[in-house]
Scaffold this active site. Structure first.
Site, PDB file in Angstrom:
ATOM      1  CE1 TYR A 142     -26.434  35.513  65.423  1.00 12.99           C
ATOM      2  CE2 TYR A 142     -26.231  35.293  63.045  1.00 12.99           C
ATOM      3  CZ  TYR A 142     -26.814  34.913  64.236  1.00 12.99           C
ATOM      4  OH  TYR A 142     -27.781  33.932  64.248  1.00 12.99           O
ATOM      5  CB  SER A 154     -26.425  31.034  62.341  1.00 16.32           C
ATOM      6  OG  SER A 154     -26.560  31.872  61.211  1.00 16.32           O
TER       7      SER A 154
END
Length: 244
Positions: free
Chosen positions: A151, A138
């Site tokens: 995250y 990501s």
């Protein structure tokens, strides 16, 4: 033990984790369109079986956070030419001082250790085929943001593991290729999971912005997988035009 998943003739075999929706589903469909026999893997068996029937592939239940599930999954597969480690996700958007340890543990188990479990379980088959591993990271693996520490930490960890694996496979001469893909803002159920089913919060993430679709990321995976064996695409960062 259920029957093994066996491709026809000498058909190349791709495994896509997190394959029941979003980027995983789109990737499975794109690869099948290129002639791959695609095994979609996730926990929602009903969704997997529908997708597999539509693309002429296989469907196998898989919980990447469970050792037994991963072992049973690997035992059903004789050959792997491409592994797309797509299973992952985020939970919560709390500041560090209010961190929910269970959310952090889930994110690390799913994004990092889940990827590791599946990769280890299938690695011998990937060595045999001189295959390709695509890890779905990501832009959060590169750019920290307020509320994203859990995250960010998980995807930073996945990115570090991917980089080291790339070095080690090249040094060892296994001919396994390793690619990292870093999507930006993609409109999927990602935010719905992050906000634990709160549709209003999830929709607000995408409103007023350009957003990528799952098919945009799937096309990147398809392209990487279509290249000849001497080519290793190291990293791809993909964002919508208005995200910087």
């Amino acid at each position: 033990m259920a029957d093994k998943e066996i491709a026809q003739d000498d058909q190349r075999v791709a495994v896509v984790t997190g394959g029941s929706s979003g980027i995983g589903e789109a990737t499975a469909r794109a690869l099948a369109g290129d002639g791959w026999y695609v095994i979609v893997a996730a926990r929602r068996v009903d969704r997997l079986e529908k997708i597999a029937a539509e693309i002429g592939g296989g469907a196998v239940r898989l919980d990447v956070t469970d050792d037994d599930s991963v072992a049973e999954f690997a035992a059903r597969i004789d050959r792997v030419d491409l592994l797309v480690n797509n299973a992952g996700g985020a939970k919560g958007l709390d500041p560090v001082k209010e961190a929910d340890l269970e959310d952090w543990q889930w994110m690390y188990e799913t994004n990092v250790l889940g990827t590791l479990r599946v990769t280890l379980a299938l690695r011998d088959k990937l060595v045999a085929s001189e295959g390709l591993i695509v890890n779905m990271a990501s832009v959060a693996a590169l750019n920290p943001y307020a509320g994203g520490a859990g995250y960010n930490a998980a995807k930073f960890g996945l990115r570090a593991m991917t980089r080291v694996q790339r070095i080690e496979e090249a040094t060892e001469g296994t001919n396994i290729r390793v690619t990292e893909i870093d999507p930006g803002r993609v409109k999927t159920d990602f935010s719905l999971v992050r906000f634990k089913g709160d549709r209003d919060k999830a929709d607000a993430v995408y409103e007023g912005h350009l957003n990528l679709g799952p098919e945009d990321i799937a096309e990147a995976v398809r392209w990487v997988a279509s290249l000849p064996a001497h080519v290793n695409i190291d990293r791809i960062h993909i964002m919508p035009r208005d995200q910087v």
